[in-house]
Design an enzyme around this catalytic site. Structure first.
Site, mmCIF file in Angstrom:
data_model
loop_
_atom_site.group_PDB
_atom_site.id
_atom_site.type_symbol
_atom_site.label_atom_id
_atom_site.label_comp_id
_atom_site.label_asym_id
_atom_site.label_seq_id
_atom_site.Cartn_x
_atom_site.Cartn_y
_atom_site.Cartn_z
ATOM 1 N N SER A 97 -49.718 33.626 -5.121
ATOM 2 C CA SER A 97 -49.820 34.710 -4.128
ATOM 3 C C SER A 97 -50.925 34.404 -3.119
ATOM 4 C CB SER A 97 -50.152 36.049 -4.795
ATOM 5 O OG SER A 97 -49.110 36.467 -5.616
ATOM 6 N N GLN A 290 -30.185 30.275 -35.090
ATOM 7 C CA GLN A 290 -29.200 30.415 -34.008
ATOM 8 C C GLN A 290 -29.607 31.453 -32.953
ATOM 9 O OE1 GLN A 290 -25.369 30.962 -35.839
ATOM 10 N NE2 GLN A 290 -25.310 28.863 -36.604
ATOM 11 N N GLU A 374 -42.899 41.955 -1.470
ATOM 12 C CA GLU A 374 -42.069 41.132 -0.568
ATOM 13 C C GLU A 374 -40.615 41.596 -0.542
ATOM 14 O OE1 GLU A 374 -42.442 39.117 1.660
ATOM 15 O OE2 GLU A 374 -44.494 38.420 1.508
HETATM 16 P P1 TGC Z 1 -33.872 45.888 10.939
HETATM 17 O O1 TGC Z 1 -33.326 46.720 12.071
HETATM 18 O O2 TGC Z 1 -32.946 45.430 9.884
HETATM 19 O O3 TGC Z 1 -34.628 44.614 11.523
HETATM 20 C C1 TGC Z 1 -35.462 44.688 12.658
HETATM 21 C C2 TGC Z 1 -35.389 43.328 13.357
HETATM 22 O O4 TGC Z 1 -35.877 42.288 12.468
HETATM 23 C C3 TGC Z 1 -34.836 41.327 12.187
HETATM 24 N N1 TGC Z 1 -34.973 41.007 10.747
HETATM 25 C C4 TGC Z 1 -35.512 39.875 10.282
HETATM 26 N N2 TGC Z 1 -35.966 38.762 10.893
HETATM 27 C C5 TGC Z 1 -36.455 37.771 10.122
HETATM 28 N N3 TGC Z 1 -36.511 37.850 8.783
HETATM 29 C C6 TGC Z 1 -36.076 38.949 8.128
HETATM 30 N N4 TGC Z 1 -36.157 39.018 6.798
HETATM 31 C C7 TGC Z 1 -35.546 40.026 8.874
HETATM 32 N N5 TGC Z 1 -35.036 41.250 8.554
HETATM 33 C C8 TGC Z 1 -34.697 41.827 9.712
HETATM 34 C C9 TGC Z 1 -33.546 42.037 12.535
HETATM 35 O O5 TGC Z 1 -32.550 41.116 12.874
HETATM 36 C C10 TGC Z 1 -33.976 42.897 13.714
HETATM 37 O O6 TGC Z 1 -34.082 42.027 14.825
HETATM 38 P P2 TGC Z 1 -33.833 42.572 16.323
HETATM 39 O O7 TGC Z 1 -33.991 41.347 17.180
HETATM 40 O O8 TGC Z 1 -32.439 43.142 16.304
HETATM 41 O O9 TGC Z 1 -34.875 43.618 16.592
HETATM 42 O O10 TGC Z 1 -35.116 46.689 10.324
HETATM 43 P P3 TGC Z 1 -35.176 47.930 9.352
HETATM 44 O O11 TGC Z 1 -36.293 48.806 9.796
HETATM 45 O O12 TGC Z 1 -33.807 48.556 9.213
HETATM 46 O O13 TGC Z 1 -35.661 47.282 7.964
HETATM 47 C C11 TGC Z 1 -34.897 46.519 7.209
HETATM 48 C C12 TGC Z 1 -35.584 46.217 5.832
HETATM 49 C C13 TGC Z 1 -35.545 47.434 4.918
HETATM 50 C C14 TGC Z 1 -34.746 45.111 5.230
HETATM 51 C C15 TGC Z 1 -37.057 45.775 6.034
HETATM 52 O O14 TGC Z 1 -37.843 46.847 6.453
HETATM 53 C C16 TGC Z 1 -37.669 45.214 4.763
HETATM 54 O O15 TGC Z 1 -37.507 44.020 4.484
HETATM 55 N N6 TGC Z 1 -38.423 46.033 3.961
HETATM 56 C C17 TGC Z 1 -39.191 45.526 2.822
HETATM 57 C C18 TGC Z 1 -40.671 45.527 3.186
HETATM 58 C C19 TGC Z 1 -41.396 44.348 2.571
HETATM 59 O O16 TGC Z 1 -40.819 43.407 2.076
HETATM 60 N N7 TGC Z 1 -42.714 44.390 2.637
HETATM 61 C C20 TGC Z 1 -43.505 43.269 2.188
HETATM 62 C C21 TGC Z 1 -44.947 43.440 2.574
HETATM 63 S S1 TGC Z 1 -45.922 41.944 2.431
HETATM 64 C C22 TGC Z 1 -46.040 41.655 0.795
HETATM 65 O O17 TGC Z 1 -45.482 42.286 -0.029
HETATM 66 C C23 TGC Z 1 -46.906 40.490 0.417
HETATM 67 S S2 TGC Z 1 -46.990 40.241 -1.279
HETATM 68 C C24 TGC Z 1 -47.999 38.912 -1.467
HETATM 69 C C25 TGC Z 1 -47.246 37.592 -1.518
HETATM 70 O O18 TGC Z 1 -46.339 37.354 -0.753
HETATM 71 O O19 TGC Z 1 -47.598 36.723 -2.363
HETATM 72 P P1 FAD Z 2 -41.494 52.280 -2.242
HETATM 73 O O1 FAD Z 2 -40.985 51.781 -0.952
HETATM 74 O O2 FAD Z 2 -42.081 53.641 -2.294
HETATM 75 O O3 FAD Z 2 -40.296 52.206 -3.303
HETATM 76 C C1 FAD Z 2 -40.309 52.952 -4.540
HETATM 77 C C2 FAD Z 2 -38.955 52.730 -5.227
HETATM 78 O O4 FAD Z 2 -37.890 53.204 -4.380
HETATM 79 C C3 FAD Z 2 -38.652 51.264 -5.500
HETATM 80 O O5 FAD Z 2 -37.978 51.153 -6.732
HETATM 81 C C4 FAD Z 2 -37.742 50.870 -4.338
HETATM 82 O O6 FAD Z 2 -36.883 49.792 -4.674
HETATM 83 C C5 FAD Z 2 -36.958 52.159 -4.153
HETATM 84 N N1 FAD Z 2 -36.400 52.326 -2.811
HETATM 85 C C6 FAD Z 2 -37.065 52.303 -1.621
HETATM 86 N N2 FAD Z 2 -36.196 52.483 -0.602
HETATM 87 C C7 FAD Z 2 -34.969 52.602 -1.161
HETATM 88 C C8 FAD Z 2 -33.641 52.807 -0.648
HETATM 89 N N3 FAD Z 2 -33.412 52.893 0.679
HETATM 90 N N4 FAD Z 2 -32.610 52.883 -1.522
HETATM 91 C C9 FAD Z 2 -32.825 52.786 -2.853
HETATM 92 N N5 FAD Z 2 -34.048 52.603 -3.410
HETATM 93 C C10 FAD Z 2 -35.093 52.519 -2.570
HETATM 94 N N6 FAD Z 2 -48.059 44.458 1.215
HETATM 95 C C11 FAD Z 2 -48.627 43.885 2.301
HETATM 96 O O7 FAD Z 2 -48.395 44.290 3.431
HETATM 97 N N7 FAD Z 2 -49.473 42.820 2.141
HETATM 98 C C12 FAD Z 2 -49.782 42.301 0.922
HETATM 99 O O8 FAD Z 2 -50.536 41.325 0.840
HETATM 100 C C13 FAD Z 2 -49.199 42.899 -0.237
HETATM 101 N N8 FAD Z 2 -49.535 42.453 -1.475
HETATM 102 C C14 FAD Z 2 -49.093 43.150 -2.579
HETATM 103 C C15 FAD Z 2 -49.582 42.805 -3.840
HETATM 104 C C16 FAD Z 2 -49.184 43.514 -4.969
HETATM 105 C C17 FAD Z 2 -49.742 43.174 -6.305
HETATM 106 C C18 FAD Z 2 -48.235 44.566 -4.835
HETATM 107 C C19 FAD Z 2 -47.747 45.311 -6.050
HETATM 108 C C20 FAD Z 2 -47.761 44.918 -3.586
HETATM 109 C C21 FAD Z 2 -48.192 44.226 -2.451
HETATM 110 N N9 FAD Z 2 -47.784 44.609 -1.153
HETATM 111 C C22 FAD Z 2 -48.338 44.011 -0.040
HETATM 112 C C23 FAD Z 2 -46.955 45.790 -0.976
HETATM 113 C C24 FAD Z 2 -45.477 45.593 -1.320
HETATM 114 O O9 FAD Z 2 -44.829 44.850 -0.343
HETATM 115 C C25 FAD Z 2 -44.855 47.006 -1.485
HETATM 116 O O10 FAD Z 2 -45.371 47.525 -2.697
HETATM 117 C C26 FAD Z 2 -43.341 46.947 -1.505
HETATM 118 O O11 FAD Z 2 -42.833 46.613 -0.244
HETATM 119 C C27 FAD Z 2 -42.723 48.279 -1.975
HETATM 120 O O12 FAD Z 2 -43.301 49.370 -1.342
HETATM 121 P P2 FAD Z 2 -43.820 50.639 -2.218
HETATM 122 O O13 FAD Z 2 -44.671 50.121 -3.320
HETATM 123 O O14 FAD Z 2 -44.396 51.614 -1.265
HETATM 124 O O15 FAD Z 2 -42.518 51.233 -2.894
#
Ligand code: TGC
Ligand code: FAD
Length: 394
Positions: A97, A290, A374
């Site tokens: 990470s 097994q 992610e």
């Molecule tokens: P949506 O309308 O689908 O997309 C907006 C624009 O973005 C484009 N797009 C992407 N481009 C590149 N890569 C992707 N994965 C993309 N997904 C969408 C899309 O084509 C569009 O482009 P344009 O040109 O038409 O504007 O957006 P939405 O608001 O409906 O959201 C879609 C959704 C739910 C899939 C997105 O919000 C999502 O992926 N949510 C999950 C959030 C998430 O993953 N958060 C992570 C935070 S960082 C983290 O967790 C770090 S952990 C530490 C580690 O990595 O080790």
């Molecule tokens: P929520 O979005 O509140 O989701 C709660 C539950 O609802 C989940 O089970 C989810 O799957 C479900 N859910 C949500 N929407 C829907 C839907 N439309 N339909 C059905 N089910 C749904 N973020 C950063 O920006 N940077 C970082 O460096 C980073 N590091 C992280 C490190 C750790 C250890 C952790 C745990 C998280 C980290 N995150 C980071 C945040 C991470 O990306 C979020 O926790 C993740 O995207 C989910 O958001 P949430 O926890 O608010 O859950």
């Protein structure tokens, strides 16, 4: 306990790797065995990232390893980069990470959306681990749906003023620089989301450790608060353009996670098979029973499928044909597989499986975070559902 990491390569994927890819993998494998494994158990119990390893991590060249050499990076291809993530996560998901965030979520956006000045100012120092970065997208009320973020950037004649809060931020408390995503327009206008390079010593910026975690204990996870943080005009990433930009960063990080999860599963498999061969119960090794063989067969099958997915994804990334949806499939499938492998390995180990001297329970607990961050498993189901049906069901 078996310690050495022999390769688990049932389909001889090794034969498809180039010499440089194998060399890079083997070098990181050695470092994990010699430098990380001896300290990770204690760091985990102490709930701390092993900061003493940061200079070595910098020297290894793993940070932003797939970015160009002209910015101090290793300039490797994406398969080699993936193999690095696999090997780091064989050690611990917290270390992977750390490297994922630094490379895919901090260096990548500075390289992809930054000005030449920003690249030169930050990338070499981030590659060598002289500076540490974090990525602030998630907010307390906007996790899976970052489009709704309320962190706001307002432009004045003096520059930008940022206000808001970011939650669950990896590397947050130890970072020198944060890539912060903020709304510059009307609330909910995803096209007005922009990225900012924020030095963490800017007045008004504070980071607080996330307390009470039971997963990813050898990782720094923090809450960030931005209170009237004043930044110069050139703090914005000029090429960032709407929500699409942070989502592009997530694609890079999810790619590394797809490989990393396989590494965690490989570590659990290796430990479980070694243990099963040595542990005698009912007059014979449990490896000869097994039920345990079925368990091991399931693990081996899952790992082999995961390796094939990662390998093919990597080759497509290098060809320039990989899509975000293909990355979602691999992240979702490989993390789910790794969760199952870690849980089954822990169970095979009996009571010893709950001890920190063995790695299965540490990996099992870590992987619950990987399942959630992610993009949760559910969010990737919906991304794939949309790809398959054309209907967005978020
Ligand atoms: P949506 O309308 O689908 O997309 C907006 C624009 O973005 C484009 N797009 C992407 N481009 C590149 N890569 C992707 N994965 C993309 N997904 C969408 C899309 O084509 C569009 O482009 P344009 O040109 O038409 O504007 O957006 P939405 O608001 O409906 O959201 C879609 C959704 C739910 C899939 C997105 O919000 C999502 O992926 N949510 C999950 C959030 C998430 O993953 N958060 C992570 C935070 S960082 C983290 O967790 C770090 S952990 C530490 C580690 O990595 O080790
Ligand atoms: P929520 O979005 O509140 O989701 C709660 C539950 O609802 C989940 O089970 C989810 O799957 C479900 N859910 C949500 N929407 C829907 C839907 N439309 N339909 C059905 N089910 C749904 N973020 C950063 O920006 N940077 C970082 O460096 C980073 N590091 C992280 C490190 C750790 C250890 C952790 C745990 C998280 C980290 N995150 C980071 C945040 C991470 O990306 C979020 O926790 C993740 O995207 C989910 O958001 P949430 O926890 O608010 O859950």
């Amino acid at each position: 306990m078996a310690k050495s990491f022999e390769g688990i390569d049932f389909y001889n994927l090794d034969a498809l790797l180039g010499e440089e890819e194998r060399m890079v993998r083997d070098a990181i494998r050695r470092w994990v065995e010699e430098s990380l494994l001896p300290v990770i158990g204690d760091a985990y119990i102490e709930h701390r990232f092993p900061v003493e390893l940061i200079p070595e991590i910098g020297e290894l060249g793993v940070l932003g390893a797939n970015l160009p050499e002209e910015y101090g990076c290793a300039g490797l291809n994406n398969v080699a980069y993936g193999l690095i993530m696999q090997e780091l996560e064989r050690g611990d998901s917290g270390i992977r990470s750390f490297a994922s965030v630094q490379g895919a979520l901090v260096m990548y956006p500075i390289h992809a959306f930054g000005s030449e000045e920003q690249r030169r100012a930050w990338l070499p120092a981030l590659a060598s681990a002289e500076k540490i970065g974090c990525f602030g997208l998630t907010e307390p009320d906007y996790g899976s749906n970052p489009a709704g973020m309320i962190t706001r950037a307002r432009e004045t004649s003096d520059g930008w003023i940022l206000n808001g809060a970011k939650m669950w931020i990896t590397n947050g408390s130890m970072a020198d620089v944060a890539v912060i995503w903020a709304q510059t327009g009307e609330p909910g206008d995803a096209r007005a989301i922009r990225g900012f390079v924020v030095p963490t010593d800017a007045p008004g910026f504070s980071a607080r450790d996330q307390k009470g975690k039971l997963s990813l204990l050898a990782s720094d996870t923090s809450e960030l608060v931005l209170k009237d943080v004043q930044l110069p005009h050139d703090a914005i990433l000029p090429g960032s353009n709407g929500l699409r930009s942070p989502l592009m960063c997530l694609t890079q990080a999810r790619y590394g996670i797809a490989w990393g999860a396989v590494g965690a599963a490989m570590a659990c498999y290796h430990e479980a098979t070694g243990y099963a061969t040595e542990r005698v119960m009912f007059d014979g090794p449990i490896a000869g029973k097994q039920i345990q063989q079925a368990r091991i067969a399931d693990m081996l099958t899952g790992i082999t499928q995961g390796q094939l997915l990662s390998y093919r994804l990597g080759r497509m990334k290098d060809e320039g044909t990989m899509t975000p949806q293909q990355v979602s499939l691999a992240k979702r499938a490989n993390v789910d597989m790794a969760c199952n492998v870690a849980r089954e390995a822990r169970r095979l180990l009996g009571a010893n499986g709950i001890l920190v001297e063995y790695s299965a329970m540490r990996h099992m607990a870590n992987l619950e975070s990987i399942y959630t961050y992610e993009g949760t498993h559910d969010i990737h189901s919906l991304i794939l559902g949309q790809a398959a049906t054309g209907i967005a069901a978020f």
